[in-house]
Design a protein around this motif. Sequence first.
Motif, short mmCIF file in Angstrom:
data_model
loop_
_atom_site.label_atom_id
_atom_site.label_comp_id
_atom_site.label_asym_id
_atom_site.label_seq_id
_atom_site.Cartn_x
_atom_site.Cartn_y
_atom_site.Cartn_z
N VAL A 94 1.25 -1.32 0.21
CA VAL A 94 0.19 -0.20 -0.16
C VAL A 94 0.81 1.34 -0.19
N ILE A 95 1.64 0.84 0.86
CA ILE A 95 2.58 2.51 0.74
C ILE A 95 3.59 2.67 -0.55
N LYS A 96 4.10 1.65 -1.44
CA LYS A 96 4.61 1.71 -3.02
C LYS A 96 3.67 1.88 -3.44
N ASP A 97 1.98 1.97 -3.63
CA ASP A 97 0.94 2.05 -4.27
C ASP A 97 1.25 3.54 -3.67
N VAL A 98 0.63 3.89 -2.74
CA VAL A 98 0.46 5.78 -2.80
C VAL A 98 2.07 5.95 -3.32
N ILE A 99 2.96 5.39 -3.46
CA ILE A 99 3.90 6.37 -3.80
C ILE A 99 3.82 7.02 -5.42
N ILE A 100 3.65 5.55 -6.21
CA ILE A 100 3.19 6.08 -7.11
C ILE A 100 2.24 6.20 -7.67
N ALA A 101 1.45 6.79 -6.68
CA ALA A 101 -0.07 7.94 -7.02
C ALA A 101 0.40 9.23 -7.02
N ALA B 223 12.81 9.27 4.47
CA ALA B 223 12.94 10.03 4.56
C ALA B 223 13.78 11.71 5.01
N LYS B 224 14.69 10.46 6.00
CA LYS B 224 15.96 11.87 5.84
C LYS B 224 16.41 12.58 5.30
N THR B 225 16.77 11.52 4.40
CA THR B 225 17.60 11.91 2.51
C THR B 225 16.69 12.16 1.96
N ALA B 226 15.55 12.67 1.41
CA ALA B 226 14.80 12.56 0.42
C ALA B 226 14.73 14.71 1.45
N ALA C 221 13.77 11.51 -4.59
CA ALA C 221 12.94 11.12 -3.84
C ALA C 221 12.13 10.07 -4.49
N VAL C 222 11.09 9.68 -4.84
CA VAL C 222 10.37 8.48 -5.34
C VAL C 222 10.92 7.04 -5.27
N PHE C 223 12.42 7.31 -5.94
CA PHE C 223 12.98 6.10 -5.90
C PHE C 223 13.93 5.91 -4.74
N LEU C 224 14.09 6.64 -3.43
CA LEU C 224 14.86 6.52 -2.61
C LEU C 224 13.13 5.41 -2.10
N TYR C 225 12.05 6.22 -1.84
CA TYR C 225 10.71 5.08 -1.38
C TYR C 225 11.12 3.84 -1.70
#
Length: 735
Positions: free
Chosen positions: A492-499, A682-685, A715-719
Amino acid sequence: MASVLATSTPYKTQSAGAASNRPQDALKALLVWELKDVVFESNQIPTLFFPTQIAETYILPRNSKGLIPVWESLGVLDLEEEDYYLPLISLLNAITTHSKLLARVRFRAYNRRMGNSFDGAGRLKPDGVATDEAHENDKNVLWRDVWIAIEVKNRPSDGLRQALTYARSLLEVGNKWFSMVLHFRPAVTTLRMCFATRHGVFLTPEWHLNRTNDYIKAASCLLQACVALERNAMIDQYHLIHDQTGRVSFRLPVPGMGTFAYVRELHHRIHIVGRATHVYSAARTGDVRTLPDDTSEVALNKKLVDTLERHAPATDDNRRPTRTLRSDTKSAQSSQQTSQQPSQPAASSAIPAMSANSANAAVPANWESLCSNTSSAFFYPDVQQCVIKEAWVVYERFQVEAKVLDIVRGSYALPDIAGYTTVPHPGMERLAHFSKERLASESWRCGLWSEVYSGERTQPRFTPRVHVLIFYKTVGNDLASIIGNAMAVAYVIKDVIIALYILFVKGFLHRDISAGNILALPNVKTHTARQMAGYEWFNLENRFKPFADLIGEQYGFVCDFDQVVKWDEDRVHAAARSAALAFLSTSRLFAIITNDTSVDTLADDLEACIWTTLFVILKQHPEHDLSPIEKDHLAALSSDKAYEVLAAKQLILDLTANPKHRDTHTALRPTWPLWHRLFAAAKTARHETEMVIQRLNEKKVSPDEDELKRVSVDAVFLYLNAVKDAVADLKTSGV
């Protein structure tokens, strides 16, 4: 080029935070901040809410023999506040029963807690309530059975704050457009009426009941209010149906659309002034009833006059002439016919072109028209199941969500919109009086409640809102439904990142990732390699290819796009917007604490995904099974103090893969491979984003849009890497 460093709309403290069962004093303090610069006091308020005047023949004379003991009791000074309850209730009942207009309403002192409570408030106890006379006195009263609540308190500011805690709960019953509370000050024998709305709070002047003219004004307004409340004038009669359990159905204003009954509520956000969002899982029923033939304000007014005149008492021939209700109605009807806006044509399936950022964007109707007429569009009229989002949206932005969803229609982890409709509330348009320019000698401030204004001379500001229903064709469940499945949480977290990425490349930032705005699919949705190859967003970055297996299974989606803005454009800001502190990024929290501006970035939305999911896991886990540090996490994240929330989040972000950190958690331990990686991402982004913003500010020239875009996509790809590695660990451990 527009500046990509457009600052964020300032946040406004409000009572819709993550906390539950707050003490009343804590809720009162929050309301002071929530109501900053939106509290109006005016002699015009009674006529704005109740334009039909009550003839004096209906009003119990102040010098009536039966009122002598009441005035004697109310006139005694220095008693305890509760000693004034019964004489005040006797006065209110004497006024309402004398007119013979009201067969049902009865006031009574109330000496117990309410039978139910709403989000963020404990079991409140008004000093008195008005209910249907048939209500049993020996039972705890539910908020849905209360017409008017009463607060008795001498100190004006404290009494008004306390009164509005009741108004907040009353507004939630049927999502009314207004609720009403009486505030009585025994030391000076004054009565004031408080009307809470989603646009602001409106107060009548204090009426001194010892003065005949003030008494007549108070009694007249009370009678008019009770008549209106008896016919539920403040509740939307045409789209919301309340059954005996208090559940809500939505009867749509579109012919043939029928009724949707909600299966369960997925989320709510409760306050007075604001969006007051509710999210429901709903299904169509067989009811296809149409709307009443005439729901206009004129028709409702005529029904009220007919009711009053059927019960007209005998008049004294020696009494001085008064204006009749019928003549008042004709005058009001004539005035409305000349000023009424033309009806809107049926909406087409096309979303009007409109900038999501513009406060001056063209919309299909003015606000006053939307108070009486429905604006709607349905793209899937045969939909049988859906998610319904109900909210009160700032007028200038009420079509933003429909526009955004039209642009991203059918995209990965974003819902397909089935349609939308506005909900009319005839009579609400009269509040536009406060959007007009004041006379130089006029003030709309409440002189006895200065703490709700940001400056000594600040005048309240009227912000009209529109009651909107958005229908998502994509069906979902609340996020809590999947927290027991560690792998589902990661997906679900991956889905939110893509959205969020898809929105970003279309030029948008979501800005409101929170509980209720992430929904879980009832069944996993599969995306084949061939399908992914056809996705425009997937082909924008070669870096997506290693994540194909991860992206191939979708568990959730993002919803609620009221707060969306264009990230690469300057925009006109509202005065403030509200958000739950528990879900905000650390950068936004720091801006709140320091009263500074911040820049809306994708890094904020990505970080909000962490806090939302983590909070829901902690909140839904049995409290007795939480570890000591998790109990501290939850308490801090539920706080209404931004400093406490930020301190907790900074501590959490420093947690690592260290077994000591993992083993101090119980609820979060099954998903720890995910959390420690996301904290690092999150800290890096955040660091990379802030460095870019700092460099762009130091240049003092038009910033490079590509630079901010690059760091945001990175940042998207970091996550995504954090989630991918966590999923690998979870599979290895057999989760």
